[in-house]
Write a protein that holds these residues in place. Structure first.
Motif, short mmCIF file in Angstrom:
data_model
loop_
_atom_site.label_atom_id
_atom_site.label_comp_id
_atom_site.label_asym_id
_atom_site.label_seq_id
_atom_site.Cartn_x
_atom_site.Cartn_y
_atom_site.Cartn_z
N ARG A 308 0.84 -1.20 0.00
CA ARG A 308 0.00 0.00 0.00
C ARG A 308 0.87 1.25 0.00
O ARG A 308 0.61 2.21 -0.75
N ALA A 311 2.46 1.90 -3.46
CA ALA A 311 1.51 2.41 -4.46
C ALA A 311 1.16 3.86 -4.19
O ALA A 311 1.10 4.69 -5.11
N LEU A 312 0.93 4.19 -2.93
CA LEU A 312 0.60 5.57 -2.59
C LEU A 312 1.78 6.50 -2.86
O LEU A 312 1.61 7.65 -3.30
N ARG A 318 -6.14 6.13 -3.19
CA ARG A 318 -6.49 5.05 -2.25
C ARG A 318 -7.29 3.97 -2.97
O ARG A 318 -7.06 2.77 -2.77
N THR A 321 -5.02 2.00 -5.29
CA THR A 321 -4.15 1.12 -4.50
C THR A 321 -4.89 -0.15 -4.11
O THR A 321 -4.35 -1.26 -4.24
N HIS A 325 -3.87 -3.21 -6.63
CA HIS A 325 -2.73 -3.87 -6.00
C HIS A 325 -3.15 -4.80 -4.86
O HIS A 325 -2.82 -5.98 -4.86
#
Length: 423
Positions: A308, A311-312, A318, A321, A325
């Protein structure tokens, strides 16, 4: 000071006790597994022993003269085709069919399916009237049990369903080559019937498939989305804690409560068709949803937080993500939970009894609104039937249900092993 003999002896004594305790624990574990396997083998062995004979059946091939004087071409269903078949069999066995008791005993040895086939031939081809038709049909349920050895000729006549005369006729039929043994395809190609030799599982299998389709379409998307929201987006406050506690409690609610809920709301209030796959599927989806939510949340928690964060950090939102993912990486656990919950729903009986799926349904359901049976309720109906031949079919239906559940659980294991990732 630590090397004193008394100290070394105490240490050796404690080590010996610990090793002995560990050996006992392992022994208890092996014994527990052995007892569980023994009971499982006993259960499966009993079911297989009782139900394997249902996969074999006996049929009779008989040349039946279609008497034109008894049939009205404009109303062919008004003729007594069972009597014509009994007379044809009596001619082969040199029996006096004019005696009503003899005619009744002869008809008991044959399935009504023989008469139904004669009627179907006459309807489809009126030129068959006045000819002799060769018909193959199952023997009666008692005759089938006799050929399988479940009815013994050594038993006194007043303690068995077949008379001595009927057993003598069955011997003649076998000697003349009128009867043959073969695999019981009718168990899978026919629907339920009041006659055991004509009863099959097709309607129940189709009904279960339609119910599982409704259950999957409702419970899996809703359950997965609810789990994603609770785990990834919902704020951690008192309200979400109450929701999580109630979801866990719903997973432990007895299944019959869901049946009462379906009876009161979906049938009593909403007026949906009773005994339909739609109502059964909705009720089972309510029962399966808590399990799917719990399994999905556990799978989402197993995804490392670093996924997480990465990705962020790369600029993903959000939502991106989670759905690009986190959820794909949690998919093996999600699919496992969904398949296991579907297998659990497939074997449920109590909620289906509450919504009326215990009724006799002779045909195959044409849609989710048609009256239908299901494999668990079919087992319940057959087990409570009076005829002994239904009991072997009960065990056979249990074996079919177990095969479906084993296949679904095996699919869950295979998918999980192929798709899972180790962190």
């Amino acid at each position: 000071m630590t090397d004193r003999p008394d100290h070394r002896a105490a240490v050796a004594r404690r080590l010996k006790q610990r090793h002995a305790a560990e050996r006992r624990f392992r022994l208890y574990g092996v014994m527990a597994i052995a007892v569980a396997v023994a009971f499982l083998a006993l259960l499966l062995g009993r079911i297989i022993d009782q139900g394997h004979s249902a996969f074999e059946t006996h049929s009779i091939t008989l040349d039946v003269p279609v008497d034109a004087s008894r049939i009205d071409p404009a109303y062919p269903q008004g003729a007594n085709y069972d009597q014509m078949a009994a007379e044809a069999l009596a001619a082969r066995l040199s029996a006096d069919v004019r005696d009503p008791e003899v005619a009744r005993e002869l008809r008991d040895l044959m399935s009504p399916d023989l008469g139904f086939q004669l009627l179907a031939h006459v309807r489809s081809d009126p030129s068959a009237i006045g000819q002799t038709l060769s018909i193959e049909a199952p023997v009666g349920d008692s005759a089938d049990l006799f050929y399988k050895g479940d009815i013994q000729r050594e038993v006194p006549e007043d303690q068995r369903v077949l008379s001595n005369r009927q057993i003598a006729w069955l011997d003649q039929m076998e000697d003349q080559g009128l009867v043959r043994s073969h695999f019981n395809w009718g168990l899978f190609t026919r629907s339920d019937s009041t006659q055991p030799e004509m009863a099959g599982l097709l309607g129940a299998v189709v009904g279960s498939a339609l119910m599982l389709m409704v259950t999957a379409l409702l419970s899996i998307p809703i359950g997965v989305m609810a789990a994603v929201y609770l785990e990834e987006f919902a704020p951690k406050n008192r309200l979400t804690e109450v929701i999580e506690i109630n979801i866990n409690n719903l997973a432990a609610v007895p299944s019959i409560i869901y049946g009462l809920l379906g009876l009161a709301i979906f049938i009593g209030w909403m007026g949906l068709p009773r005994s339909s796959p739609l109502v059964g599927g909705v009720v089972l989806s309510l029962m399966a949803m808590p399990t799917i939510i719990i399994a999905t949340r556990a799978s989402l928690k197993a995804v490392p937080q670093s996924i997480r964060d990465a990705a962020l950090a790369l600029g993903a939102s959000r939502t991106q993500t989670v759905f690009s993912h986190v959820l794909p990486l949690a998919l093996p656990g999600v699919m496992t939970g969904a398949i296991i919950s579907m297998a659990h729903a497939l074997g449920e009986t109590a909620p289906l009894l509450m919504i009326g799926m215990v009724s006799f349904v002779p045909g195959v359901p044409e849609g989710i609104l048609s009256a239908s049976s299901a494999l668990p309720t079919q087992i319940f109906i057959w087990e409570n039937a009076a005829e002994a031949a239904f009991h072997e079919r009960t065990a056979a239906a249990i074996l079919v249900l177990l095969v479906f559940m084993v296949v679904m659980n095996a699919a869950a294991i295979v998918l999980r092993r192929r798709l899972e990732r180790r962190w």
